[in-house]
Write an enzyme that holds these catalytic residues in place. Structure first.
Site, PDB file in Angstrom:
ATOM      1  N   TYR A 232      -2.079  -1.006  10.687  1.00  0.00           N
ATOM      2  CA  TYR A 232      -2.206  -1.379   9.267  1.00  0.00           C
ATOM      3  C   TYR A 232      -1.038  -0.868   8.411  1.00  0.00           C
ATOM      4  O   TYR A 232      -0.450  -1.660   7.649  1.00  0.00           O
ATOM      5  CB  TYR A 232      -3.553  -0.886   8.717  1.00  0.00           C
ATOM      6  CG  TYR A 232      -3.751  -1.150   7.246  1.00  0.00           C
ATOM      7  CD1 TYR A 232      -4.139  -2.401   6.782  1.00  0.00           C
ATOM      8  CD2 TYR A 232      -3.542  -0.144   6.302  1.00  0.00           C
ATOM      9  CE1 TYR A 232      -4.318  -2.647   5.423  1.00  0.00           C
ATOM     10  CE2 TYR A 232      -3.712  -0.375   4.954  1.00  0.00           C
ATOM     11  CZ  TYR A 232      -4.103  -1.618   4.514  1.00  0.00           C
ATOM     12  OH  TYR A 232      -4.271  -1.856   3.168  1.00  0.00           O
TER      13      TYR A 232
ATOM     14  N   SER B 159       0.874  -1.185   0.000  1.00  0.00           N
ATOM     15  CA  SER B 159       0.000   0.000   0.000  1.00  0.00           C
ATOM     16  C   SER B 159       0.903   1.225   0.000  1.00  0.00           C
ATOM     17  O   SER B 159       2.033   1.170   0.514  1.00  0.00           O
ATOM     18  CB  SER B 159      -0.867   0.016   1.262  1.00  0.00           C
ATOM     19  OG  SER B 159      -1.432   1.292   1.474  1.00  0.00           O
TER      20      SER B 159
HETATM   21  P1  NAP Z   1     -11.499  -6.483   0.177  1.00  0.00           P
HETATM   22  O1  NAP Z   1     -12.433  -6.197  -0.940  1.00  0.00           O
HETATM   23  O2  NAP Z   1     -11.992  -6.380   1.569  1.00  0.00           O
HETATM   24  O3  NAP Z   1     -10.841  -7.905  -0.086  1.00  0.00           O
HETATM   25  C1  NAP Z   1     -10.093  -8.578   0.886  1.00  0.00           C
HETATM   26  C2  NAP Z   1      -9.984 -10.032   0.472  1.00  0.00           C
HETATM   27  O4  NAP Z   1      -9.223 -10.723   1.475  1.00  0.00           O
HETATM   28  C3  NAP Z   1     -11.329 -10.706   0.355  1.00  0.00           C
HETATM   29  O5  NAP Z   1     -11.328 -11.595  -0.726  1.00  0.00           O
HETATM   30  C4  NAP Z   1     -11.442 -11.467   1.666  1.00  0.00           C
HETATM   31  O6  NAP Z   1     -12.247 -12.620   1.445  1.00  0.00           O
HETATM   32  C5  NAP Z   1      -9.981 -11.852   1.897  1.00  0.00           C
HETATM   33  N1  NAP Z   1      -9.759 -12.124   3.311  1.00  0.00           N
HETATM   34  C6  NAP Z   1     -10.023 -11.319   4.378  1.00  0.00           C
HETATM   35  N2  NAP Z   1      -9.742 -11.953   5.524  1.00  0.00           N
HETATM   36  C7  NAP Z   1      -9.280 -13.184   5.170  1.00  0.00           C
HETATM   37  C8  NAP Z   1      -8.838 -14.306   5.908  1.00  0.00           C
HETATM   38  N3  NAP Z   1      -8.795 -14.304   7.249  1.00  0.00           N
HETATM   39  N4  NAP Z   1      -8.433 -15.411   5.222  1.00  0.00           N
HETATM   40  C9  NAP Z   1      -8.486 -15.440   3.876  1.00  0.00           C
HETATM   41  N5  NAP Z   1      -8.880 -14.406   3.126  1.00  0.00           N
HETATM   42  C10 NAP Z   1      -9.284 -13.300   3.768  1.00  0.00           C
HETATM   43  O7  NAP Z   1     -10.258  -5.494   0.127  1.00  0.00           O
HETATM   44  P2  NAP Z   1      -9.223  -5.114  -1.044  1.00  0.00           P
HETATM   45  O8  NAP Z   1      -9.131  -3.644  -1.039  1.00  0.00           O
HETATM   46  O9  NAP Z   1      -9.512  -5.818  -2.291  1.00  0.00           O
HETATM   47  O10 NAP Z   1      -7.892  -5.666  -0.378  1.00  0.00           O
HETATM   48  C11 NAP Z   1      -6.963  -6.490  -1.067  1.00  0.00           C
HETATM   49  C12 NAP Z   1      -5.552  -6.090  -0.663  1.00  0.00           C
HETATM   50  O11 NAP Z   1      -5.283  -4.774  -1.126  1.00  0.00           O
HETATM   51  C13 NAP Z   1      -5.302  -6.069   0.858  1.00  0.00           C
HETATM   52  O12 NAP Z   1      -4.041  -6.647   1.132  1.00  0.00           O
HETATM   53  C14 NAP Z   1      -5.271  -4.586   1.180  1.00  0.00           C
HETATM   54  O13 NAP Z   1      -4.495  -4.317   2.316  1.00  0.00           O
HETATM   55  C15 NAP Z   1      -4.673  -4.024  -0.099  1.00  0.00           C
HETATM   56  N6  NAP Z   1      -4.914  -2.593  -0.317  1.00  0.00           N
HETATM   57  C16 NAP Z   1      -6.173  -2.122  -0.484  1.00  0.00           C
HETATM   58  C17 NAP Z   1      -6.360  -0.750  -0.659  1.00  0.00           C
HETATM   59  C18 NAP Z   1      -7.736  -0.157  -0.826  1.00  0.00           C
HETATM   60  O14 NAP Z   1      -7.872   1.074  -0.675  1.00  0.00           O
HETATM   61  N7  NAP Z   1      -8.741  -0.940  -1.161  1.00  0.00           N
HETATM   62  C19 NAP Z   1      -5.253   0.119  -0.695  1.00  0.00           C
HETATM   63  C20 NAP Z   1      -3.991  -0.412  -0.521  1.00  0.00           C
HETATM   64  C21 NAP Z   1      -3.823  -1.766  -0.346  1.00  0.00           C
HETATM   65  P3  NAP Z   1     -13.154 -13.360   2.530  1.00  0.00           P
HETATM   66  O15 NAP Z   1     -13.837 -12.311   3.344  1.00  0.00           O
HETATM   67  O16 NAP Z   1     -14.069 -14.195   1.680  1.00  0.00           O
HETATM   68  O17 NAP Z   1     -12.196 -14.204   3.318  1.00  0.00           O
END
Ligand code: NAP
Length: 259
Positions: A152, A139
């Protein structure tokens, strides 16, 4: 690498689901990992129909050792998998005041422990094959911890540093490692953070984020920061860090610390 399967963690929504869509369009077979089996199966059915690729679903809670072990074994043993998208991650509401220590521990289990264990599970096989790619989802908060509360940002700094360590060791053995640093991206993670995504300025749509990250992937960039307009800012920062490295080997403290 077009004939290799892709294992994606966090594939049930957001960035991971979008990677699944794009990798299927590129003709890759997929292994989809997350907790929500129904969502994974729905996505798998759609991607198989639309792209005529093979899609396996591997439901797992990556904070649970037994579940995580199944994913580690799949990465270690399934020689069809040549690309690993190490993406699953979450956040928790609030900062250090009144922090829920158990929630903090689960966050570290997912964003740090699982990310490191899964990368380490696949790394020896990729090195032995002299091929393969690992994409780690960090991130911009790795570089800007002051603008987001709690632990985080530190978990994401870990992901960036882990990626650089992997690049040092795996790069010379023919394995590509990419750290992706998204800025705020429109996904469900903001609800988990207790934040209204529409109140945040400068939010990128998830398709644009993933498509930009894949441009960096195709160029074999070590670090891809999709929202950063001027790449030379990252290069200067990175150059300043590397310029310090030779100066860390000293038998004596710097003059300013001598008593
Ligand atoms: P998201 O839509 O909430 O997706 C998170 C994913 O992780 C979901 O598929 C969730 O699936 C899975 N997950 C959560 N807890 C889990 C667990 N205990 N075991 C296995 N899988 C798990 O969020 P996203 O934004 O796409 O996030 C993806 C990545 O991008 C993360 O690493 C996040 O830190 C990073 N990121 C996001 C942003 C942003 O602004 N969105 C910015 C920078 C970095 P289930 O709930 O089905 O398990």
């Amino acid at each position: 690498m077009s004939d290799r399967s892709v294992l994606i963690t966090g594939a049930s929504s957001g960035i991971g689901a979008t990677y699944a869509d794009r990798m299927a369009r590129r003709g890759h077979d997929l292994v989809l990992v997350a907790r929500d089996k129904a969502k994974l199966e729905g996505l798998a059915t759609r991607l198989k129909e639309q792209n005529r690729v093979g899609v396996d679903v591997l439901p797992a809670d990556l904070t649970e050792a037994a579940d995580r072990g199944k994913v580690e074994a799949r990465l270690r043993d399934d020689r069809r998998i040549g690309i690993f998208i190490n993406n699953a991650g979450t956040t928790v509401p609030g900062g250090f005041a009144g922090a829920d220590l158990d929630a903090l521990d689960r966050l570290v289990q997912l964003n740090v422990t699982a990310v490191a264990r899964l990368a380490a599970a696949v790394a020896p096989r990729f090195m032995a094959e002299g091929a393969g790619a690992i994409v780690n989802m960090a991130s911009v908060l790795a570089l800007a911890p002051e603008i987001f509360p709690g632990v985080y940002p530190a978990t994401k700094a870990f992901v960036l540093t882990l990626s650089q360590s992997l690049q040092g060791e795996l790069g010379p053995r023919g394995v590509y490692v990419q750290a992706v640093l998204p800025g705020a991206t429109r996904t469900a993670i903001w609800a988990h953070a207790g934040r209204d995504v529409d109140a945040i300025p400068g939010v990128m749509d998830v398709e644009e984020l993933v498509d930009a990250a894949l441009v960096g992937f195709d160029r074999r960039e070590p670090v891809t920061i999709p929202p950063l307009p001027d790449a030379s800012q990252w290069e200067s920062f990175s150059g300043a860090r590397l310029a310090m490295v030779p100066n860390f080997r000293q038998s004596h403290a710097a003059a300013r610390y001598r008593t």
